[in-house]
Scaffold this active site. Sequence first.
Site, short mmCIF file in Angstrom:
data_model
loop_
_atom_site.label_atom_id
_atom_site.label_comp_id
_atom_site.label_asym_id
_atom_site.label_seq_id
_atom_site.Cartn_x
_atom_site.Cartn_y
_atom_site.Cartn_z
N ASP A 156 0.83 -1.21 0.00
CA ASP A 156 0.00 0.00 0.00
C ASP A 156 0.86 1.26 0.00
OD1 ASP A 156 0.93 -0.45 2.58
OD2 ASP A 156 -1.03 -0.38 3.54
N ASP A 180 6.95 3.78 3.44
CA ASP A 180 7.13 4.87 4.41
C ASP A 180 8.60 4.90 4.84
OD1 ASP A 180 6.31 6.89 6.21
OD2 ASP A 180 5.85 5.45 7.77
N ARG A 215 -10.16 1.23 6.15
CA ARG A 215 -9.58 0.48 5.03
C ARG A 215 -10.54 0.42 3.84
NH1 ARG A 215 -4.81 -2.18 6.59
NH2 ARG A 215 -4.73 -2.96 8.71
P1 IMP Z 1 7.44 1.18 6.54
O1 IMP Z 1 8.00 -0.11 7.02
O2 IMP Z 1 7.76 2.31 7.50
O3 IMP Z 1 7.79 1.53 5.13
O4 IMP Z 1 5.89 1.06 6.69
C1 IMP Z 1 5.07 0.51 5.77
C2 IMP Z 1 3.75 0.18 6.40
O5 IMP Z 1 3.35 1.14 7.38
C3 IMP Z 1 2.66 0.23 5.37
O6 IMP Z 1 2.48 -1.03 4.79
C4 IMP Z 1 1.46 0.65 6.17
O7 IMP Z 1 0.82 -0.48 6.71
C5 IMP Z 1 2.00 1.46 7.29
N1 IMP Z 1 1.89 2.91 7.02
C6 IMP Z 1 2.88 3.78 6.76
N2 IMP Z 1 2.41 5.01 6.55
C7 IMP Z 1 1.07 4.91 6.65
C8 IMP Z 1 -0.01 5.87 6.51
O8 IMP Z 1 0.16 7.07 6.24
N3 IMP Z 1 -1.26 5.36 6.69
C9 IMP Z 1 -1.51 4.06 6.98
N4 IMP Z 1 -0.54 3.14 7.11
C10 IMP Z 1 0.73 3.57 6.96
MG MG Z 2 0.72 -2.41 5.34
#
Ligand code: IMP
Ligand code: MG
Length: 187
Positions: A99, A102, A164
């Site tokens: 999705d 981040d 969601r």
């Molecule tokens: P990362 O490991 O920090 O890249 O995080 C990725 C996961 O964090 C995504 O798959 C989402 O489930 C969650 N996430 C990160 N940012 C958001 C946001 O703005 N809204 C909702 N979920 C988020």
């Molecule tokens: Mg996720």
Amino acid sequence: MNLNEVEILIPEEKIKQRVKELGQQITADYPEGNLVVVGILKGAFVFMADLVREIDRELTIDFLEVSSYGKSTESSGQVRILKDLKDPIEGKHLLLVEDILDSGNTLHYVKNIMLQRHPASVKICCMLDKPDRRTAPIKSDYCGYDVPDEFVVGYGLDYAELYRHYPAICRILPETVARIKAEGRGE
Ligand code: IMP
Ligand code: MG
């Protein structure tokens, strides 16, 4: 959608058009061989369903569930596999569908685990990217939209497991976060 709780950032029609373009690009790019499209649960389930219907070639699908966030809007940095793939991926082209990218911790970890299984290739397709937040050395190969550093919900993305099912990508209003926290449901 309850527009007192969220504000639309990317409307449904724009999402649909962009997903179509991504599907066409993926269709054109992939070489011969087995393509396995892997959705990362739960967040990717809506995007994944739309994306695979825009890819015009033979493929199979599988899912992986990982957890890193709990109920929070901030990454804990800890990634756990909650549900592994059903089938082996050796020699296959793997397209990881997520999705949002981040910090990049989740996909960095998942990609490394997948590479240990000797697929023919591993690529990443994310609906959204927050490039300013990146701490892990990872990039997407296909991306729907870059978004600013704000917490977004809808189109599969949640806050405290809510929103969601909203069809648009929305900014969650601070007062909504405050209310959910006050109810003891968010962190
Ligand atoms: P990362 O490991 O920090 O890249 O995080 C990725 C996961 O964090 C995504 O798959 C989402 O489930 C969650 N996430 C990160 N940012 C958001 C946001 O703005 N809204 C909702 N979920 C988020
Ligand atoms: Mg996720």
